[in-house]
Design a protein around this motif. Structure first.
Motif, short mmCIF file in Angstrom:
data_model
loop_
_atom_site.label_atom_id
_atom_site.label_comp_id
_atom_site.label_asym_id
_atom_site.label_seq_id
_atom_site.Cartn_x
_atom_site.Cartn_y
_atom_site.Cartn_z
N HIS A 124 -39.69 -56.50 -49.60
CA HIS A 124 -39.14 -57.85 -49.66
C HIS A 124 -38.69 -58.40 -48.32
CE1 HIS A 124 -39.56 -57.96 -53.95
NE2 HIS A 124 -39.04 -56.76 -54.02
N ILE A 125 -38.58 -57.54 -47.32
CA ILE A 125 -38.20 -58.07 -45.99
C ILE A 125 -39.31 -57.80 -44.97
CG2 ILE A 125 -36.52 -58.01 -44.13
CD1 ILE A 125 -34.47 -57.03 -46.15
N THR A 126 -39.59 -56.49 -44.74
CA THR A 126 -40.49 -56.16 -43.65
C THR A 126 -41.88 -56.77 -43.84
OG1 THR A 126 -39.33 -54.05 -43.64
CG2 THR A 126 -41.25 -54.23 -42.24
N LEU A 127 -42.50 -56.50 -44.98
CA LEU A 127 -43.88 -56.97 -45.17
C LEU A 127 -44.01 -58.50 -45.14
CD1 LEU A 127 -45.47 -54.40 -47.62
CD2 LEU A 127 -46.18 -54.92 -45.28
N PRO A 128 -43.17 -59.23 -45.87
CA PRO A 128 -43.32 -60.70 -45.80
C PRO A 128 -43.17 -61.24 -44.39
CG PRO A 128 -41.91 -60.09 -47.64
CD PRO A 128 -42.16 -58.84 -46.87
N ILE A 182 -49.13 -49.20 -42.77
CA ILE A 182 -48.29 -48.24 -43.49
C ILE A 182 -47.58 -47.32 -42.50
CG2 ILE A 182 -48.32 -46.33 -45.14
CD1 ILE A 182 -50.84 -47.74 -46.35
N LEU A 183 -48.35 -46.80 -41.55
CA LEU A 183 -47.79 -45.86 -40.58
C LEU A 183 -46.66 -46.51 -39.78
CD1 LEU A 183 -48.00 -43.04 -39.32
CD2 LEU A 183 -49.62 -43.97 -37.69
N LEU A 222 -37.39 -48.92 -50.32
CA LEU A 222 -38.68 -49.48 -50.71
C LEU A 222 -38.57 -50.98 -50.95
CD1 LEU A 222 -40.14 -46.74 -53.05
CD2 LEU A 222 -40.96 -47.42 -50.81
N GLN A 223 -37.47 -51.39 -51.60
CA GLN A 223 -37.27 -52.83 -51.82
C GLN A 223 -37.18 -53.58 -50.49
OE1 GLN A 223 -33.91 -52.34 -54.40
NE2 GLN A 223 -35.01 -53.22 -56.15
N GLN A 224 -36.49 -52.96 -49.53
CA GLN A 224 -36.38 -53.60 -48.22
C GLN A 224 -37.76 -53.77 -47.58
OE1 GLN A 224 -33.48 -51.63 -45.66
NE2 GLN A 224 -32.18 -51.28 -47.43
N ILE A 225 -38.58 -52.71 -47.71
CA ILE A 225 -39.93 -52.78 -47.12
C ILE A 225 -40.73 -53.90 -47.76
CG2 ILE A 225 -42.14 -51.57 -46.98
CD1 ILE A 225 -40.47 -48.96 -46.67
#
Lengths: 305, 308
Positions: free
Chosen positions: A212-216, A95-96, A207-210
């Motif tokens: 749908h892009i970053t986390l996956p 998260i950080l 938030l959507q970017q996080i």
């Protein structure tokens, strides 16, 4: 004939070999001889014996461990602390790192990073000493809790066994959370920025970017770190425990490693302590293999998705 | 006319949506900055609190609260520490152990790495298997203790140095770096008649200072922070490094404090003063090298990632 050839080649390389061989001797002495020493787990070793001469006792030491109430107490504490560390200490850096990544490059980002990495480089003795001061009846935690009105009067947290798990976990998170972000930040800086640009044009929010892009895209590194974390589940931090443990909280503070230390080196029961250590390493190895199996499946699913 | 109106309607709709998005992102950024500011304070203030306490006069130590500066600035705590010759001694042991440990570790590991960087080294595969084995298996605490005992390293200064002379992880990092050095440099030196040792010391080492510095810094932090070696193998107090000395002070202070809170015996605060000042002193060297450490974080993290 072949041997002779080998000898000749070896002699020609002698200066080079002379550079490597000290390292080889080092590894044999300081790693492989102790591995051989594990046999005392199946022996009854006393101070007057050598490792070879001690009598064999088979699985006797493991049987004793199985019936040892204090051993099981240390297992429970280790599992509880490690589980909480996995829950908080594993997710917090993810998260950080996302939050830090979202900051625009600038002095603030640098300050956050510089400060958050610092505690990693302090020894557990130093952090332990600080912690005892923060948690003491005249420390900052009591000042805050009393000041806000949560507590009527200061409490000495270090003598309350029940607080220990949280103290151990939260202090570990405090020390390592910043450092834990580095590997994720390095991964995120490798993500192609055009993904974000395309998402922005399509009107995706931060938030959507996080999600749908970053986390996956971090799935692989996250599962790798998870396997490593699971491998360490039974190896709770010995440095930390030895600083924070005291006779009043030991029922919740004693972990397997500190128990091995206590039984082996403080009480001199070498064989028994080695058996406990060996059992724990074997279980850890099994856990890693199982976790690896499951995360592999998860990553396969990702490629289908 | 109608179509134009429609288009403009769509346009305002779109820009409304866009505005909403921008607003959302602005809210996210503000919340993020506030959160990270609070986080940073939670990391740094507790450390600063200890520094403030250590510079407070012994009477005010117990009610420092959330001050940013000592109520009564005083060096009394530090005077107590500096008047204790055993703390001085531990400090010197720590410096000695760090300097000797780092120099020998870097030189030996680099030497092995140079030999291993040659693909045609006879026995290289065997050496690699042996080395990788050390990354996955270890004898554990007790067998290692028995080894140290039989080597006569118990209660000896060399127990800080010899068991950490070499590390296979560090070797791998150095080896990969040495491989990047252009072969032509070595070849031309060979033609000039330089031997393996000359090439290693005159060409390879000077060209590798960044990676050598990385290994040295991280090993130095390890040596400075390590108290486990002393705890396991040293019983002679004259050989305690500062971290082990601090550990002892903490245990004593703790025992006294716990007795105080379970009984009602009042114990003089000097032990806490000494503890706080020693914590600060033991941390100063780390803070001093911290800027350099930061320069080498990423490569260092990769070491750590393999290690843990």
């Amino acid at each position: 004939m072949k041997n002779n050839h080998f000898g000749k080649g070896f002699r020609a390389q002698l200066p080079l070999q002379m550079m490597v061989i000290p390292g080889i001797i080092f590894m044999i002495v300081f790693c492989y001889i102790p591995i051989y020493g594990i046999v005392i787990a199946f022996k009854s070793y006393s101070v007057t014996d050598t490792i070879a001469s001690a009598p064999w006792v088979g699985l006797e030491n493991f049987k004793i461990a199985f019936e040892d109430k204090f051993f099981w107490e240390s297992v429970v504490n280790t599992l509880a602390i490690s589980f909480l560390k996995l829950l908080i200490g594993f997710t917090a850096p993810i998260i950080l790192s996302i939050l830090i990544f979202e900051l625009k490059n600038g002095w603030f980002k640098k300050v956050v990073q510089t400060i958050s990495y610092l505690p990693h480089f302090l020894s557990w003795i130093v952090v332990g000493g600080m912690l005892l001061s923060w948690l003491s009846t005249s420390g900052i935690l009591n000042d805050i809790l009393v000041g806000v009105g949560i507590l009527d009067q200061p409490r000495n947290f270090m003598i309350e066994a029940k607080s220990y798990w949280f103290i151990a976990v939260l202090s570990d998170v405090w020390k390592e959370v910043g450092w834990g972000t580095i590997i994720y930040l390095a991964t995120m800086s490798g993500i192609d920025p055009t993904y974000y640009e395309a998402a922005k044009i399509d009107g995706a929010s931060k938030l959507q970017q996080i999600f749908h892009i970053t986390l996956p895209l971090m799935k692989f590194i996250i599962s790798l770190m998870f396997i490593l974390a699971v491998g360490g589940i039974l190896g709770s931090n010995l440095d930390q425990t030895l600083v924070l443990i005291n006779p009043l909280n030991s029922s919740h503070a004693e972990v397997i490693n500190s128990y091995v230390y206590k039984v082996g080196l403080a009480q001199g029961d070498f064989s028994y302590a080695t058996a406990v250590g060996l059992a724990v390493s074997i279980v850890s190895l099994i856990l890693v293999v199982i976790t690896n199996h499951f995360t592999k499946k998860m990553n396969d699913n990702k490629s289908v998705f | 006319m109608k179509t134009i109106a429609n288009v403009s309607e769509v346009n305002t709709n779109l820009s409304n949506k866009k505005n909403k998005k921008i607003k959302e992102n602005r809210v996210f950024n503000i919340v993020n900055i506030i959160f990270l500011t609070v986080f940073t304070i939670i990391i740094i203030y507790p450390i600063w609190n200890i520094v403030v306490k250590s510079f407070s006069s012994p009477d005010t130590i117990s009610h420092v609260g959330l001050r940013l500066w000592p109520e009564e600035f005083s060096l009394v705590n530090y005077k107590l520490v500096f008047n204790d010759p055993t703390i001085w001694n531990s400090f010197l042991i720590s410096i000695l152990k760090t300097v000797v440990g780092v120099v020998t570790h870097v030189l030996l590991t680099a030497m092995v790495a140079y030999g291993m960087s040659k693909q045609n080294l006879i026995g290289r595969n065997f050496y690699t298997i042996l080395g990788v084995g050390t990354m996955f298996f270890s004898g554990g605490m007790i067998p290692t203790y028995l080894l140290m005992r039989s080597l006569g390293l118990l209660d000896s200064f060399w127990v800080y140095i010899i068991p950490s002379l070499f590390s296979y992880y560090d070797m791998l990092i150095l080896m990969n770096f040495f491989r990047e050095i252009p072969n032509s440099l070595e070849e031309s030196a060979k033609i000039d008649g330089a031997g393996v040792w000359t090439i290693f010391s005159r060409i390879v080492l000077p060209l590798s200072t960044p990676v050598l510095a990385t290994i040295a810094l991280f090993n130095g932090v390890y040596q400075w922070n390590d108290y486990m070696t002393a705890k396991l193998y040293i019983s002679n107090e004259a050989l305690y490094p500062i971290q082990m000395k601090l550990y002892e002070i903490i245990v004593q202070t703790q025992a006294a404090a716990n007795m105080q809170s379970t009984t009602s015996v009042v114990i003089p605060t000097t032990s806490e003063s000494i503890q706080l000042a020693t914590i600060v002193i033991a941390t100063v060297p780390i803070v001093l090298v911290y800027p350099f450490l930061q320069k080498y974080f990423i490569s260092g993290m990769m070491i750590g990632a393999v290690k843990e």
